[in-house]
Design a protein around this motif. Structure first.
Motif, mmCIF file in Angstrom:
data_model
loop_
_atom_site.group_PDB
_atom_site.id
_atom_site.type_symbol
_atom_site.label_atom_id
_atom_site.label_comp_id
_atom_site.label_asym_id
_atom_site.label_seq_id
_atom_site.Cartn_x
_atom_site.Cartn_y
_atom_site.Cartn_z
ATOM 1 N N LYS A 156 35.618 51.848 68.426
ATOM 2 C CA LYS A 156 37.015 52.255 68.612
ATOM 3 C C LYS A 156 37.262 53.547 67.853
ATOM 4 O O LYS A 156 36.923 53.675 66.679
ATOM 5 N N LEU A 157 37.877 54.509 68.536
ATOM 6 C CA LEU A 157 38.175 55.797 67.919
ATOM 7 C C LEU A 157 39.225 55.601 66.827
ATOM 8 O O LEU A 157 40.297 55.053 67.077
ATOM 9 N N VAL A 158 38.912 56.045 65.599
ATOM 10 C CA VAL A 158 39.857 55.898 64.488
ATOM 11 C C VAL A 158 40.212 57.222 63.831
ATOM 12 O O VAL A 158 41.243 57.321 63.167
ATOM 13 N N ALA A 159 39.348 58.253 63.994
ATOM 14 C CA ALA A 159 39.639 59.517 63.317
ATOM 15 C C ALA A 159 38.887 60.657 63.997
ATOM 16 O O ALA A 159 37.984 60.448 64.813
ATOM 17 N N ARG A 160 39.284 61.887 63.623
ATOM 18 C CA ARG A 160 38.580 63.103 64.053
ATOM 19 C C ARG A 160 38.306 63.925 62.791
ATOM 20 O O ARG A 160 39.017 63.821 61.808
ATOM 21 N N GLY A 161 37.249 64.732 62.846
ATOM 22 C CA GLY A 161 36.908 65.528 61.669
ATOM 23 C C GLY A 161 35.983 66.674 62.038
ATOM 24 O O GLY A 161 35.662 66.891 63.211
#
Length: 188
Positions: A156-161
């Motif tokens: 599950k996508l939780v963050a971007r960086g």
């Protein structure tokens, strides 16, 4: 017999049944009375077909009264069987002091392993193309250079960086945490 005569006859039968019901004792509704005599003013007016129709009307009215009587008795029975619901009042308990051990202790979930992955981009390959890959081959991804990496926890996508190098190791500096609303939108 005309429809007006039938209506008149039905009303007379209904009146006779009502008068019979208003008396001191009622006859059982299940056994309809034999066909009543013709009204006194027209003794010879009724033919056998009219008499049969009158009998049908009388039977139908008696059956209707019987059904109504059954429903009424059933309602009386049900009304005696009902009782009011009793609910416990939890207001004082909710407003009162909390017991010592009721504090939520989330320490037990700290040892659950999670699968964390960072994605640079994606592509689709045919098996033939995959078999032709060799050392030095370039695989084109669906993202442009400089776009943020996506961080997934258990898929599950939780963050971007963004990718960074620290002490000769790759890392990810988080730039955006996905809000719960965005996560729900991604499920659809």
């Amino acid at each position: 017999m005309s429809p007006d005569d039938q209506d008149k006859l039905a009303q007379e039968w209904e009146q006779a049944l009502q008068d019979e019901g208003d008396g001191p004792e009622e006859a059982p509704a299940s056994a309809p009375d034999p066909a009543p005599a013709a009204p006194a003013d027209d003794p010879g007016d009724m033919d056998p077909g009219d008499e049969a129709l009158a009998n049908e009307w009388a039977a139908a009215l008696a059956q209707s009264e019987e059904v109504d009587l059954k429903k009424e008795k059933e309602q009386e029975y049900l009304s005696t069987q009902m009782k009011d619901a009793e609910f416990q009042d939890f207001t004082a308990q909710a407003k009162g002091p909390k017991p010592e051990g009721s504090k939520r202790d989330l320490d037990f979930i700290l040892d659950i392993p999670l699968d964390v992955s960072a994605e640079l981009g994606r592509t689709k390959l045919l098996i033939n193309e995959l078999l032709q890959l060799g050392q030095g081959s370039v695989v084109e991804l669906n993202k442009l250079a400089g776009e943020p990496l996506e961080i997934y926890v258990n898929g599950k996508l939780v963050a971007r960086g963004e990718a960074v190098v620290i002490n000769e190791k790759f890392g990810i500096r988080l730039t955006d945490i996905i809000s719960p609303i965005e996560r729900v939108k991604q499920l659809a």
